[in-house]
Design a protein around this motif. Structure first.
Motif, mmCIF file in Angstrom:
data_model
loop_
_atom_site.group_PDB
_atom_site.id
_atom_site.type_symbol
_atom_site.label_atom_id
_atom_site.label_comp_id
_atom_site.label_asym_id
_atom_site.label_seq_id
_atom_site.Cartn_x
_atom_site.Cartn_y
_atom_site.Cartn_z
ATOM 1 N N TRP A 59 0.547 -1.062 0.280
ATOM 2 C CA TRP A 59 -0.274 0.112 0.085
ATOM 3 C C TRP A 59 0.739 1.071 0.259
ATOM 4 C CZ3 TRP A 59 0.631 3.426 3.776
ATOM 5 C CH2 TRP A 59 1.793 2.670 5.109
ATOM 6 N N LEU A 60 0.375 2.344 -0.092
ATOM 7 C CA LEU A 60 0.814 3.869 -0.095
ATOM 8 C C LEU A 60 -0.593 4.824 -0.016
ATOM 9 C CD1 LEU A 60 0.560 5.930 -2.377
ATOM 10 C CD2 LEU A 60 1.883 4.465 -3.476
ATOM 11 N N ASP A 61 -0.074 5.586 1.708
ATOM 12 C CA ASP A 61 -0.706 6.631 0.977
ATOM 13 C C ASP A 61 -0.056 7.505 1.327
ATOM 14 O OD1 ASP A 61 1.310 7.815 3.449
ATOM 15 O OD2 ASP A 61 0.357 6.685 4.988
ATOM 16 N N ASN A 62 -0.991 8.979 1.298
ATOM 17 C CA ASN A 62 -0.527 10.647 0.907
ATOM 18 C C ASN A 62 1.131 10.917 1.465
ATOM 19 O OD1 ASN A 62 -0.236 13.500 0.101
ATOM 20 N ND2 ASN A 62 -2.944 13.172 0.111
ATOM 21 N N PRO A 63 1.116 10.484 2.324
ATOM 22 C CA PRO A 63 2.179 11.078 3.228
ATOM 23 C C PRO A 63 3.556 10.034 2.223
ATOM 24 C CG PRO A 63 1.131 11.140 4.379
ATOM 25 C CD PRO A 63 0.331 10.541 3.515
ATOM 26 N N VAL A 64 3.100 8.783 1.990
ATOM 27 C CA VAL A 64 4.047 7.724 1.355
ATOM 28 C C VAL A 64 4.549 8.599 -0.203
ATOM 29 C CG1 VAL A 64 4.394 5.852 0.087
ATOM 30 C CG2 VAL A 64 3.921 6.857 2.689
ATOM 31 N N TYR A 65 2.897 8.598 -1.250
ATOM 32 C CA TYR A 65 3.423 9.861 -2.557
ATOM 33 C C TYR A 65 4.269 10.697 -1.899
ATOM 34 C CZ TYR A 65 1.288 10.280 -7.094
ATOM 35 O OH TYR A 65 1.505 10.686 -8.247
ATOM 36 N N GLN A 66 3.496 11.549 -1.590
ATOM 37 C CA GLN A 66 4.425 12.918 -1.065
ATOM 38 C C GLN A 66 5.966 12.541 -1.163
ATOM 39 O OE1 GLN A 66 2.495 15.683 2.313
ATOM 40 N NE2 GLN A 66 0.985 14.692 1.376
ATOM 41 N N ASP A 67 6.818 11.817 -0.483
ATOM 42 C CA ASP A 67 8.025 11.863 -0.019
ATOM 43 C C ASP A 67 8.667 10.817 -1.378
ATOM 44 O OD1 ASP A 67 10.253 11.229 1.682
ATOM 45 O OD2 ASP A 67 10.209 9.097 1.613
ATOM 46 N N LEU A 68 7.569 9.611 -1.947
ATOM 47 C CA LEU A 68 8.553 9.369 -3.397
ATOM 48 C C LEU A 68 8.749 9.991 -4.400
ATOM 49 C CD1 LEU A 68 9.016 6.141 -3.974
ATOM 50 C CD2 LEU A 68 6.722 6.471 -4.785
ATOM 51 N N THR A 69 6.882 10.832 -4.508
ATOM 52 C CA THR A 69 7.439 12.067 -5.646
ATOM 53 C C THR A 69 7.819 13.519 -5.933
ATOM 54 O OG1 THR A 69 5.081 12.769 -5.194
ATOM 55 C CG2 THR A 69 5.354 10.270 -6.337
ATOM 56 N N LYS A 70 8.473 12.999 -4.059
ATOM 57 C CA LYS A 70 8.608 14.927 -3.906
ATOM 58 C C LYS A 70 7.187 16.355 -4.790
ATOM 59 C CE LYS A 70 12.120 13.412 -2.729
ATOM 60 N NZ LYS A 70 11.723 12.867 -1.763
ATOM 61 N N ALA A 71 5.721 15.058 -4.361
ATOM 62 C CA ALA A 71 4.948 16.044 -4.622
ATOM 63 C C ALA A 71 4.151 16.734 -3.679
ATOM 64 C CB ALA A 71 3.894 14.859 -5.214
ATOM 65 N N SER A 72 3.665 18.103 -3.767
ATOM 66 C CA SER A 72 2.774 18.154 -2.837
ATOM 67 C C SER A 72 1.663 17.535 -2.095
ATOM 68 C CB SER A 72 2.384 19.923 -3.248
ATOM 69 O OG SER A 72 0.875 20.070 -4.246
#
Length: 107
Positions: A59-72
């Motif tokens: 799984w991933l969540d929003n914080p993991v996605y942000q960390d992974l992609t450097k997105a806001s």
């Protein structure tokens, strides 16, 4: 004899065992989530990275996605919603506790 563990170690997708009244079949599914195939679906680079991450993580969540992609946070939310609407991921939970995993029908 097919050894499932050897298939995993070789990077092969898992085998489906299908049995009916008279037949027994093994189905080896093609990997639908290569970088080239994901880009061909029209996903952006961040979404491709997330889908490749989900191939090896439950799984991933929003914080993991942000960390992974450097997105806001907002961009991550939009990207994840797009993946959900395309049917590529399933969402478990709501709002701040939402987690995303590969959609059952795509695995």
């Amino acid at each position: 004899m097919i050894n499932i563990e050897e298939c995993r170690e070789a990077g092969l997708p898992e085998v489906d065992f299908i049995e009916d009244k008279r037949n027994f079949r093994l189905v080896f599914w093609q990997d639908s989530f290569t970088q080239a195939k994901l880009l061909a679906l029209g996903l952006n680079e961040r979404q491709v990275l997330a889908m490749l991450f989900l191939k090896h993580n439950p799984w991933l969540d929003n914080p993991v996605y942000q960390d992974l992609t450097k997105a806001s946070r907002r961009t991550a939310s939009r990207d994840l919603l797009d993946l959900l609407e395309r049917g590529l991921v399933d969402r478990v939970g709501e709002r701040k506790v939402a987690k995303y995993r590969l959609a059952r029908r795509t695995q």
